[in-house]
Write a protein that holds these residues in place. Structure first.
Motif, mmCIF file in Angstrom:
data_model
loop_
_atom_site.group_PDB
_atom_site.id
_atom_site.type_symbol
_atom_site.label_atom_id
_atom_site.label_comp_id
_atom_site.label_asym_id
_atom_site.label_seq_id
_atom_site.Cartn_x
_atom_site.Cartn_y
_atom_site.Cartn_z
ATOM 1 N N LYS A 55 0.811 -1.209 0.000
ATOM 2 C CA LYS A 55 0.000 0.000 0.000
ATOM 3 C C LYS A 55 0.849 1.266 0.000
ATOM 4 N N ASN A 56 2.055 1.181 0.590
ATOM 5 C CA ASN A 56 2.892 2.373 0.671
ATOM 6 C C ASN A 56 3.739 2.600 -0.573
ATOM 7 N N GLY A 57 3.484 1.838 -1.627
ATOM 8 C CA GLY A 57 4.231 2.010 -2.860
ATOM 9 C C GLY A 57 5.430 1.095 -3.005
ATOM 10 N N LYS A 58 5.855 0.459 -1.923
ATOM 11 C CA LYS A 58 6.974 -0.468 -1.997
ATOM 12 C C LYS A 58 6.474 -1.844 -2.434
ATOM 13 N N THR A 59 7.402 -2.792 -2.503
ATOM 14 C CA THR A 59 7.061 -4.152 -2.907
ATOM 15 C C THR A 59 7.474 -5.130 -1.816
ATOM 16 N N ARG A 60 6.766 -6.260 -1.778
ATOM 17 C CA ARG A 60 7.062 -7.314 -0.822
ATOM 18 C C ARG A 60 7.500 -8.558 -1.576
ATOM 19 N N PRO A 61 8.645 -9.143 -1.222
ATOM 20 C CA PRO A 61 9.058 -10.370 -1.906
ATOM 21 C C PRO A 61 8.216 -11.555 -1.445
ATOM 22 N N LEU A 62 7.706 -12.317 -2.390
ATOM 23 C CA LEU A 62 6.865 -13.474 -2.106
ATOM 24 C C LEU A 62 7.521 -14.709 -2.704
ATOM 25 N N GLY A 63 7.746 -15.714 -1.859
ATOM 26 C CA GLY A 63 8.377 -16.950 -2.309
ATOM 27 C C GLY A 63 7.353 -18.023 -2.623
ATOM 28 N N MET A 64 7.539 -18.709 -3.726
ATOM 29 C CA MET A 64 6.628 -19.770 -4.158
ATOM 30 C C MET A 64 7.374 -21.086 -4.218
ATOM 31 N N PRO A 65 7.167 -21.970 -3.222
ATOM 32 C CA PRO A 65 7.860 -23.266 -3.244
ATOM 33 C C PRO A 65 7.222 -24.212 -4.260
ATOM 34 N N THR A 66 7.908 -25.301 -4.518
ATOM 35 C CA THR A 66 7.344 -26.352 -5.353
ATOM 36 C C THR A 66 6.284 -27.115 -4.570
ATOM 37 N N TRP A 67 5.490 -27.939 -5.279
ATOM 38 C CA TRP A 67 4.401 -28.635 -4.606
ATOM 39 C C TRP A 67 4.915 -29.618 -3.550
ATOM 40 N N SER A 68 5.975 -30.359 -3.845
ATOM 41 C CA SER A 68 6.511 -31.302 -2.855
ATOM 42 C C SER A 68 7.005 -30.579 -1.619
ATOM 43 N N ASP A 69 7.649 -29.427 -1.814
ATOM 44 C CA ASP A 69 8.114 -28.651 -0.662
ATOM 45 C C ASP A 69 6.931 -28.098 0.141
ATOM 46 N N LYS A 70 5.846 -27.745 -0.548
ATOM 47 C CA LYS A 70 4.649 -27.302 0.168
ATOM 48 C C LYS A 70 4.084 -28.423 1.025
#
Length: 336
Positions: free
Chosen positions: A90-105
């Motif tokens: 919301k403040n204009g910055k960005t948030r890093p989002l990690g997406m694991p593989t299905w097995s890791d999930k």
């Protein structure tokens, strides 16, 4: 193999009693836990989102669970780097989002189930973040029902909370209760798996990936130390006495605000009792029954007749005698 409910129930009991958790890594061989984990995350929107590999929930089978358990038995399972994307804030910055593989999930959900079952009974009752059955609404409800005398609150925010956790501190906190080196090594490999951003590998020297399945419970375990420090060290150190000392300035302001209303009440009660003028300047409770003053709680006695300056009566005994005489006079007048 025991059922998933039995395993998690035993872990909750050990966590409630404060007993150490031993041989936790053996529970990673239980297929019932993987089925329970699959039932919890397969319907999520991110289940069909690929990570660093094209693997998704599509094509899930017992054979895949068997391959994961076999790799766990020989300690050959390795977490893949998460695919990192940046989402706007919301403040204009960005948030890093990690997406694991299905097995890791799937493995991360099993780890989350085990850690949450063991640590949840030991968490503070004042902690509401990333906990089952708790959240912003339960925190607001506790503030509304318990903190009724509190006016000011201090709000703080930990900058880059998920990305600033120290891995060594995290593992040392876990090692206090988890007496299983194989399970700790599995967590170390998960924390240091790295990430892929624009198909370039980067090392994760600190923190847990935002979007990871086990990241919320790991952050709760990490911040539980802060809760314990505040409750056992800071609050006893800065809490003195049973009652809060009232500010003299508040007492002066309350006195000024009460006097006009109390005198107006005294005038109204005096007119209702047949013109009685002897009333205290600061009255808390006045009960009038049948034209007689039956109850009064005086604070500062005075006389408040029209055209006459109020006269302070400093003797409580004389004030009680005057109230009794006034009540008797009103009662005699009411009989006539």
């Amino acid at each position: 193999m025991q059922s998933a409910a039995t395993v998690l129930g035993v872990l909750r009991e050990r966590g409630r009693r404060g007993l150490p958790c031993e041989e936790l890594y053996r529970q990673m061989f239980n297929p019932q836990l993987y089925l329970l984990a699959y039932g919890r995350i397969y319907a999520n929107k991110g289940a069909m989102t690929p990570g660093a590999t094209p693997e998704t929930v599509d094509g899930m089978s017992m054979a895949k669970i068997g391959r994961i358990i076999t790799a766990m038995r020989h300690e050959r399972y390795r977490f893949r780097p998460v695919r990192r994307v940046h989402i706007p804030k919301k403040n204009g910055k960005t948030r890093p989002l990690g997406m694991p593989t299905w097995s890791d999930k799937l493995v991360g959900e099993v780890v989350r189930l085990l850690l949450e079952a063991y640590y949840e009974p030991a968490f503070s009752d004042r902690s509401h973040g990333f906990r089952p059955g708790r959240g912003c609404h339960t925190a607001l409800r506790e503030v509304a029902n318990t903190w009724t005398g509190t006016t000011w609150f201090v709000e703080g925010d930990i900058a880059d909370c998920f990305g600033s956790f120290d891995h060594q501190v995290m593992l040392s906190i876990l090692a206090e209760k988890v007496r299983d080196n194989r399970f700790l090594r599995l967590l170390r490999n998960m924390l240091r798996a790295g990430y892929l951003e624009d198909w370039r590998w980067g090392a994760t020297l600190s923190g847990v990936p935002q979007g990871g399945i086990a990241s919320p419970v790991l952050s709760s375990i990490y911040l539980h130390k802060l809760d314990v420090f505040v409750e056992t060290v800071l609050i006893p150190e800065y809490t003195r006495g049973r009652l809060r000392v009232r500010n003299p300035e508040y007492r002066k302001r309350n006195t000024r605000s009460r006097r006009p209303a109390a005198r107006a009440t005294a005038r109204r009660c005096g007119r209702s009792t047949g013109g009685c003028t002897v009333f205290p300047a600061r009255i808390r409770v006045i009960r009038v029954t049948g034209g007689c003053v039956t109850a009064a709680t005086p604070m500062t006695p005075c006389s408040d007749s029209p055209g006459r300056k109020p006269k302070l009566r400093r003797s409580s005994r004389s004030w009680r005698r005057s109230c009794v005489r006034t009540s008797s006079w009103n009662c005699r007048r009411a009989r006539h």
